[in-house]
Design a protein around this motif. Sequence first.
Motif, PDB file in Angstrom:
ATOM      1  N   PRO A   1      10.913   8.667   9.513  1.00 36.35           N
ATOM      2  CA  PRO A   1       9.004   9.300   9.151  1.00 36.35           C
ATOM      3  C   PRO A   1       8.836   8.164   7.646  1.00 36.35           C
ATOM      4  CG  PRO A   1      10.171  10.641   8.698  1.00 36.35           C
ATOM      5  CD  PRO A   1      11.765   9.978   8.716  1.00 36.35           C
ATOM      6  N   VAL A   2       7.540   7.580   8.081  1.00 27.48           N
ATOM      7  CA  VAL A   2       7.784   6.910   6.871  1.00 27.48           C
ATOM      8  C   VAL A   2       6.271   7.119   6.258  1.00 27.48           C
ATOM      9  CG1 VAL A   2       6.185   5.368   8.030  1.00 27.48           C
ATOM     10  CG2 VAL A   2       6.712   4.732   5.588  1.00 27.48           C
ATOM     11  N   ALA A   3       6.046   7.926   5.105  1.00 32.00           N
ATOM     12  CA  ALA A   3       4.492   7.659   4.258  1.00 32.00           C
ATOM     13  C   ALA A   3       3.745   6.654   4.820  1.00 32.00           C
ATOM     14  CB  ALA A   3       4.757   7.754   3.006  1.00 32.00           C
ATOM     15  N   GLN A   4       2.336   7.384   4.828  1.00 33.61           N
ATOM     16  CA  GLN A   4       1.136   6.139   5.301  1.00 33.61           C
ATOM     17  C   GLN A   4       0.900   5.483   3.938  1.00 33.61           C
ATOM     18  OE1 GLN A   4      -2.068   7.669   7.758  1.00 33.61           O
ATOM     19  NE2 GLN A   4      -3.531   6.918   6.343  1.00 33.61           N
ATOM     20  N   ALA A   5       0.834   5.241   3.722  1.00 30.08           N
ATOM     21  CA  ALA A   5       1.156   4.589   1.799  1.00 30.08           C
ATOM     22  C   ALA A   5       2.177   3.509   1.959  1.00 30.08           C
ATOM     23  CB  ALA A   5       0.987   5.472   0.454  1.00 30.08           C
ATOM     24  N   ASP A   6       3.553   3.586   2.472  1.00 32.11           N
ATOM     25  CA  ASP A   6       4.818   3.565   2.425  1.00 32.11           C
ATOM     26  C   ASP A   6       4.629   1.766   3.252  1.00 32.11           C
ATOM     27  OD1 ASP A   6       5.246   4.543  -0.116  1.00 32.11           O
ATOM     28  OD2 ASP A   6       6.648   5.821   0.918  1.00 32.11           O
ATOM     29  N   LEU A   7       3.314   2.623   4.134  1.00 27.92           N
ATOM     30  CA  LEU A   7       4.208   1.880   5.806  1.00 27.92           C
ATOM     31  C   LEU A   7       2.997   0.671   5.307  1.00 27.92           C
ATOM     32  CD1 LEU A   7       4.637   1.077   8.588  1.00 27.92           C
ATOM     33  CD2 LEU A   7       2.896   2.988   8.759  1.00 27.92           C
ATOM     34  N   GLY A   8       1.468   0.602   4.486  1.00 25.92           N
ATOM     35  CA  GLY A   8       1.232   0.004   4.419  1.00 25.92           C
ATOM     36  C   GLY A   8       0.860  -1.416   4.097  1.00 25.92           C
ATOM     37  N   ARG A   9       1.780  -0.863   2.586  1.00 28.51           N
ATOM     38  CA  ARG A   9       2.579  -1.459   1.771  1.00 28.51           C
ATOM     39  C   ARG A   9       3.556  -2.657   2.604  1.00 28.51           C
ATOM     40  NH1 ARG A   9       1.394   2.403  -1.458  1.00 28.51           N
ATOM     41  NH2 ARG A   9       3.358   3.559  -1.655  1.00 28.51           N
ATOM     42  N   SER A  10       3.958  -1.960   2.938  1.00 25.47           N
ATOM     43  CA  SER A  10       5.795  -2.534   3.375  1.00 25.47           C
ATOM     44  C   SER A  10       5.413  -3.879   4.670  1.00 25.47           C
ATOM     45  CB  SER A  10       7.109  -1.336   4.277  1.00 25.47           C
ATOM     46  OG  SER A  10       6.075  -1.264   5.599  1.00 25.47           O
ATOM     47  N   VAL A  11       4.170  -3.792   5.210  1.00 25.07           N
ATOM     48  CA  VAL A  11       3.316  -4.956   5.801  1.00 25.07           C
ATOM     49  C   VAL A  11       2.286  -5.538   5.601  1.00 25.07           C
ATOM     50  CG1 VAL A  11       3.827  -3.012   8.532  1.00 25.07           C
ATOM     51  CG2 VAL A  11       2.029  -2.843   7.478  1.00 25.07           C
ATOM     52  N   GLY A  12       1.683  -4.628   4.062  1.00 25.45           N
ATOM     53  CA  GLY A  12       1.058  -6.329   3.378  1.00 25.45           C
ATOM     54  C   GLY A  12      -0.475  -5.832   4.278  1.00 25.45           C
ATOM     55  N   LEU A  13      -0.661  -5.052   4.606  1.00 25.39           N
ATOM     56  CA  LEU A  13      -2.233  -4.785   5.544  1.00 25.39           C
ATOM     57  C   LEU A  13      -2.950  -2.687   4.529  1.00 25.39           C
ATOM     58  CD1 LEU A  13      -3.650  -5.083   7.582  1.00 25.39           C
ATOM     59  CD2 LEU A  13      -2.649  -2.414   9.189  1.00 25.39           C
TER      60      LEU A  13
ATOM     61  N   PRO B   1      -5.051  -0.819   3.547  1.00 25.50           N
ATOM     62  CA  PRO B   1      -5.433   0.823   4.115  1.00 25.50           C
ATOM     63  C   PRO B   1      -6.297   1.171   4.338  1.00 25.50           C
ATOM     64  CG  PRO B   1      -4.476   1.116   0.835  1.00 25.50           C
ATOM     65  CD  PRO B   1      -5.064  -0.892   1.656  1.00 25.50           C
ATOM     66  N   LYS B   2      -7.660   0.404   4.515  1.00 28.82           N
ATOM     67  CA  LYS B   2      -8.443   1.456   5.525  1.00 28.82           C
ATOM     68  C   LYS B   2      -8.135   0.387   6.930  1.00 28.82           C
ATOM     69  CE  LYS B   2     -12.160  -1.913   3.681  1.00 28.82           C
ATOM     70  NZ  LYS B   2     -11.140  -2.923   2.665  1.00 28.82           N
ATOM     71  N   ASP B   3      -7.640  -0.924   6.669  1.00 26.86           N
ATOM     72  CA  ASP B   3      -7.344  -1.437   8.157  1.00 26.86           C
ATOM     73  C   ASP B   3      -6.470  -0.601   8.666  1.00 26.86           C
ATOM     74  OD1 ASP B   3      -9.218  -3.063   7.565  1.00 26.86           O
ATOM     75  OD2 ASP B   3      -7.895  -4.960   6.671  1.00 26.86           O
ATOM     76  N   LEU B   4      -5.489   0.094   8.279  1.00 25.16           N
ATOM     77  CA  LEU B   4      -4.254   0.067   8.526  1.00 25.16           C
ATOM     78  C   LEU B   4      -4.179   1.787   9.184  1.00 25.16           C
ATOM     79  CD1 LEU B   4      -0.806   1.215   9.103  1.00 25.16           C
ATOM     80  CD2 LEU B   4      -0.894   1.562   6.177  1.00 25.16           C
ATOM     81  N   VAL B   5      -5.504   2.277   8.727  1.00 23.14           N
ATOM     82  CA  VAL B   5      -6.220   3.911   8.918  1.00 23.14           C
ATOM     83  C   VAL B   5      -6.855   3.760  10.298  1.00 23.14           C
ATOM     84  CG1 VAL B   5      -7.522   5.466   9.230  1.00 23.14           C
ATOM     85  CG2 VAL B   5      -6.032   5.052   6.503  1.00 23.14           C
ATOM     86  N   GLY B   6      -7.406   2.600  10.292  1.00 23.49           N
ATOM     87  CA  GLY B   6      -7.645   2.224  11.682  1.00 23.49           C
ATOM     88  C   GLY B   6      -6.771   1.579  13.092  1.00 23.49           C
ATOM     89  N   VAL B   7      -5.867   1.134  12.557  1.00 23.45           N
ATOM     90  CA  VAL B   7      -4.863   1.152  13.285  1.00 23.45           C
ATOM     91  C   VAL B   7      -3.704   2.555  13.859  1.00 23.45           C
ATOM     92  CG1 VAL B   7      -2.826  -0.561  13.437  1.00 23.45           C
ATOM     93  CG2 VAL B   7      -4.180  -1.620  12.813  1.00 23.45           C
ATOM     94  N   LEU B   8      -3.869   2.497  13.096  1.00 17.84           N
ATOM     95  CA  LEU B   8      -2.789   4.325  13.115  1.00 17.84           C
ATOM     96  C   LEU B   8      -3.980   4.841  14.140  1.00 17.84           C
ATOM     97  CD1 LEU B   8      -1.052   5.102   9.228  1.00 17.84           C
ATOM     98  CD2 LEU B   8       0.317   4.330  12.151  1.00 17.84           C
ATOM     99  N   ASN B   9      -5.561   5.073  13.539  1.00 14.83           N
ATOM    100  CA  ASN B   9      -6.307   5.675  15.107  1.00 14.83           C
ATOM    101  C   ASN B   9      -6.007   5.263  15.864  1.00 14.83           C
ATOM    102  OD1 ASN B   9      -6.845   7.149  12.336  1.00 14.83           O
ATOM    103  ND2 ASN B   9      -8.665   6.568  12.289  1.00 14.83           N
ATOM    104  N   ASP B  10      -6.345   3.869  16.341  1.00 15.04           N
ATOM    105  CA  ASP B  10      -5.763   3.526  17.947  1.00 15.04           C
ATOM    106  C   ASP B  10      -4.518   3.704  18.324  1.00 15.04           C
ATOM    107  OD1 ASP B  10      -8.744   2.333  17.071  1.00 15.04           O
ATOM    108  OD2 ASP B  10      -6.762   0.185  17.001  1.00 15.04           O
ATOM    109  N   LEU B  11      -3.432   3.919  17.560  1.00  9.46           N
ATOM    110  CA  LEU B  11      -2.235   3.426  18.193  1.00  9.46           C
ATOM    111  C   LEU B  11      -2.178   5.206  18.076  1.00  9.46           C
ATOM    112  CD1 LEU B  11      -0.183   1.737  15.910  1.00  9.46           C
ATOM    113  CD2 LEU B  11      -0.809   1.385  18.233  1.00  9.46           C
ATOM    114  N   GLN B  12      -2.693   6.373  16.928  1.00  6.65           N
ATOM    115  CA  GLN B  12      -2.167   7.736  17.232  1.00  6.65           C
ATOM    116  C   GLN B  12      -3.020   8.411  19.350  1.00  6.65           C
ATOM    117  OE1 GLN B  12      -2.867   9.865  14.024  1.00  6.65           O
ATOM    118  NE2 GLN B  12      -2.379  12.353  14.909  1.00  6.65           N
TER     119      GLN B  12
END
Length: 145
Positions: free
Chosen positions: A53-65, A67-78
């Motif tokens: 399990p990965v903290a959302q902020a750490d996930l965003g940093r690891s892929v270089g996305l 944070p607001k764009d990551l939220v949209g992708v995660l919303n879609d995936l969830q």
Amino acid sequence: MAEAPLSAIRSLPSWLLGRAAARGRSLVADALAAEGQKMWHHVVLSAVRDLQPVAQADLGRSVGLDPKDLVGVLNDLQSAGHVLRAPDPRDRRKNAVSLTEDGARLLARCEKAARKANDELLAPLSAAERDQFMGLLIRISGTDG
């Protein structure tokens, strides 16, 4: 006799790499679209699998996305049932992201599609040339492989 149009530009390794990268992205994007996914969805699914399990902020940093764009992708995936966001057991103030079984199955299909697209990209090369090309790309990209 005049030089061919753009011959100076087209002789630059950076231009050629850019063209190859654009072709590769297009092939992979088309393959992922057949699975109903976009490039960033695939990147995030892959990172979640590797880091969960990965903290959302750490996930965003690891892929270089962003944070607001990551939220949209995660919303879609969830909303599609591919990831879960739950309070991080190590820090309840943060969300931890993990892959669902459906997400793991989708990721396997996306990885297969992306490999096929990359095989198409590298089809003009022999197996030995592919290995050499990958080694050279790693060296000039500044990554460790």
